[in-house]
Design an enzyme around this catalytic site. Sequence first.
Site, PDB file in Angstrom:
ATOM      1  N   GLY A   1       0.788  -1.228   0.000  1.00 49.67           N
ATOM      2  CA  GLY A   1       0.000   0.000   0.000  1.00 49.67           C
ATOM      3  C   GLY A   1       0.817   1.273   0.000  1.00 49.67           C
TER       4      GLY A   1
ATOM      5  N   PRO B   1       4.730  -4.453  -1.372  1.00 49.55           N
ATOM      6  CA  PRO B   1       4.452  -3.305  -2.230  1.00 49.55           C
ATOM      7  C   PRO B   1       4.202  -3.754  -3.671  1.00 49.55           C
ATOM      8  CG  PRO B   1       6.812  -3.470  -1.831  1.00 49.55           C
ATOM      9  CD  PRO B   1       6.155  -4.555  -1.003  1.00 49.55           C
TER      10      PRO B   1
ATOM     11  N   ARG C   1       2.351  -1.172  -6.232  1.00 53.32           N
ATOM     12  CA  ARG C   1       2.431   0.129  -6.900  1.00 53.32           C
ATOM     13  C   ARG C   1       3.794   0.807  -6.704  1.00 53.32           C
ATOM     14  NH1 ARG C   1      -2.447   2.948  -6.797  1.00 53.32           N
ATOM     15  NH2 ARG C   1      -2.923   1.356  -5.269  1.00 53.32           N
TER      16      ARG C   1
ATOM     17  N   ARG D   1      -8.528   3.802 -13.504  1.00 49.44           N
ATOM     18  CA  ARG D   1      -8.371   4.367 -12.152  1.00 49.44           C
ATOM     19  C   ARG D   1      -9.077   5.712 -11.953  1.00 49.44           C
ATOM     20  NH1 ARG D   1      -4.438   5.552  -9.708  1.00 49.44           N
ATOM     21  NH2 ARG D   1      -4.969   4.563  -7.737  1.00 49.44           N
TER      22      ARG D   1
ATOM     23  N   CYS E   1     -17.422   5.028 -25.377  1.00 44.05           N
ATOM     24  CA  CYS E   1     -18.806   5.511 -25.434  1.00 44.05           C
ATOM     25  C   CYS E   1     -19.358   5.697 -24.031  1.00 44.05           C
ATOM     26  CB  CYS E   1     -19.657   4.512 -26.200  1.00 44.05           C
ATOM     27  SG  CYS E   1     -19.023   4.194 -27.827  1.00 44.05           S
TER      28      CYS E   1
ATOM     29  N   TYR F   1      -1.462  -0.991 -12.092  1.00 43.14           N
ATOM     30  CA  TYR F   1      -2.912  -1.131 -12.263  1.00 43.14           C
ATOM     31  C   TYR F   1      -3.439  -0.501 -13.552  1.00 43.14           C
ATOM     32  CZ  TYR F   1      -2.336  -2.502  -7.408  1.00 43.14           C
ATOM     33  OH  TYR F   1      -1.902  -3.126  -6.256  1.00 43.14           O
TER      34      TYR F   1
HETATM   35  N1  LLP Z   1      -1.033  -6.944  -0.584  1.00 46.89           N
HETATM   36  C1  LLP Z   1      -2.343  -7.239  -0.677  1.00 46.89           C
HETATM   37  C2  LLP Z   1      -2.908  -8.308   0.143  1.00 46.89           C
HETATM   38  C3  LLP Z   1      -3.145  -6.495  -1.556  1.00 46.89           C
HETATM   39  O1  LLP Z   1      -4.434  -6.787  -1.644  1.00 46.89           O
HETATM   40  C4  LLP Z   1      -2.579  -5.482  -2.329  1.00 46.89           C
HETATM   41  C5  LLP Z   1      -3.402  -4.699  -3.246  1.00 46.89           C
HETATM   42  C6  LLP Z   1      -1.209  -5.214  -2.207  1.00 46.89           C
HETATM   43  C7  LLP Z   1      -0.471  -5.984  -1.309  1.00 46.89           C
HETATM   44  C8  LLP Z   1      -0.493  -4.160  -3.007  1.00 46.89           C
HETATM   45  O2  LLP Z   1      -1.001  -2.877  -2.829  1.00 46.89           O
HETATM   46  P1  LLP Z   1      -0.170  -1.650  -3.441  1.00 46.89           P
HETATM   47  O3  LLP Z   1       1.176  -1.641  -2.761  1.00 46.89           O
HETATM   48  O4  LLP Z   1      -0.008  -1.897  -4.893  1.00 46.89           O
HETATM   49  O5  LLP Z   1      -0.999  -0.471  -3.161  1.00 46.89           O
HETATM   50  N2  LLP Z   1      -6.606  -1.296  -8.251  1.00 46.89           N
HETATM   51  C9  LLP Z   1      -6.302  -0.404  -7.146  1.00 46.89           C
HETATM   52  C10 LLP Z   1      -5.472  -1.039  -6.108  1.00 46.89           C
HETATM   53  C11 LLP Z   1      -6.075  -2.292  -5.533  1.00 46.89           C
HETATM   54  C12 LLP Z   1      -5.091  -2.984  -4.709  1.00 46.89           C
HETATM   55  C13 LLP Z   1      -5.534  -4.326  -4.314  1.00 46.89           C
HETATM   56  N3  LLP Z   1      -4.636  -4.954  -3.429  1.00 46.89           N
HETATM   57  C14 LLP Z   1      -5.646   0.864  -7.692  1.00 46.89           C
HETATM   58  O6  LLP Z   1      -5.489   0.984  -8.892  1.00 46.89           O
HETATM   59  O7  LLP Z   1      -5.332   1.756  -6.918  1.00 46.89           O
END
Ligand code: LLP
Length: 438
Positions: A258, A297, A299, A336, A367, A396
């Site tokens: 996150g 991580p 993103r 997004r 559309c 994403y």
């Molecule tokens: N770990 C778990 C259990 C997760 O569900 C996620 C993301 C991550 C790690 C990685 O999160 P990150 O570091 O990438 O924020 N589609 C959305 C994000 C959904 C994330 C779902 N889980 C977007 O475009 O912001």
Amino acid sequence: MSVQPNTEQAQGEGLAGRDDAGFSEVGPLGPPYPIDARINEAGRLEVGGCDLVEIARTHGTPAYVFAENDLRARARAAVAAFGPQTAVLFASKAFPCTAAYRLMAAEGVYCDVASGGELHLALKGGFASERILMHGNNKTPAELQQAIDARIGHIVIDSFDEIERLSEMLPADGPRTLIRVAPGLKPSTHAYIQTGQTDSKFGIPLSQVEQALKKAPNFAGLHCHLGSQFFDVDIFRAAAEVLAGFGAKCEVVNVGGGFGIPYLEHDHPPRIAEYAGTIRDAVAEHFGADTRIMVEPGRWLVGNAGVTIYTIGTVKEIPGVRRYVAVDGGMSDNIRPMLYQAEYTATIADRAAAKPASDVRVVGMHCESGDVILPEVLLQDPAVGDTLAVPATGAYGHAMASNYNGVTRPPVIFCADGAARVVVRRETHDDLARRDVE
Ligand code: LLP
């Protein structure tokens, strides 16, 4: 937006922000852009040494262009910042592309998969199976079997139904398990990407964790994932404290991912060293200094390395209202803005150094009236035929792309040291009918 070199950033915070290995998370063009993006002698935007206007001509648009060196630098920086006691897992849902799996595996990163499909890609990309961890709030028995057969390192248990399933399926020498806890914590981010709250489809609520601990087979530790794209580092302290409250003997503690990234020029998320320091201290304080740590991580590793390029096809002036600039992609390559009201910046790659003076709305070709990529942005006199570059689309974008309106999904192009290589080709119209059964 202009991408005038941010000299204050380059001379001040950017360089001062370099870590011991000389890694600076922010390149000369400012926060959202890849570390090695620059404006070249022709006044055009360059990524990985490749002129984006040339890339658009050669490979067509829309296209996801990645600075390969940026991907590598971030992977290395994360591994170095967290140190040997922590496994940094690439949350591969952010960019499930074989070339990315391959790169991350080569850089010593571990991998988090959220489905049998991602597991397939991770293995294809060369991850050692014991370095893979599987997530999911509703993994099918077939996916669990696939994980067991592949001898992956860890499976994260998300429910009592899964405990029952795994108790029957999991051999004693099979994958180790973590229990995902819903810690009742809400980071400040869009509601759709908060996951740590009690009212959630993810994880086991605090009131039932003790019961889960008694039943979970091959138990190795606890897990939580609070949400995505948040800047409050201190919430990880709270998470470690909550997890420690059960007194469980944990070989490993996984606090999820996150870690927020900059999407706009004025976004200044915490540096990776701050995430690492806070998480390491918090786990050491609550679980002991020898406890292994995992972080996930997605993103952070890939988001700022990617820039989407489009071609402007229509510029429509609605008198007294606004100017619409339409590009050849939209919600099919970046959902997004529509899903999370996510904000982006953009620049005209052809005139990246020029002053942006035209206040416009950038829309896609779908559309849907909601197909708005940038509701309001200042651009450099956008004209038909220009290449529009939208940075911070590495996470994403490719992952959530669709064929809506029969569009073919864009290619993924890795650029490094002036050379571009296509790692995922553009779909063709024939691809659109490939799954048809007579
Ligand atoms: N770990 C778990 C259990 C997760 O569900 C996620 C993301 C991550 C790690 C990685 O999160 P990150 O570091 O990438 O924020 N589609 C959305 C994000 C959904 C994330 C779902 N889980 C977007 O475009 O912001």
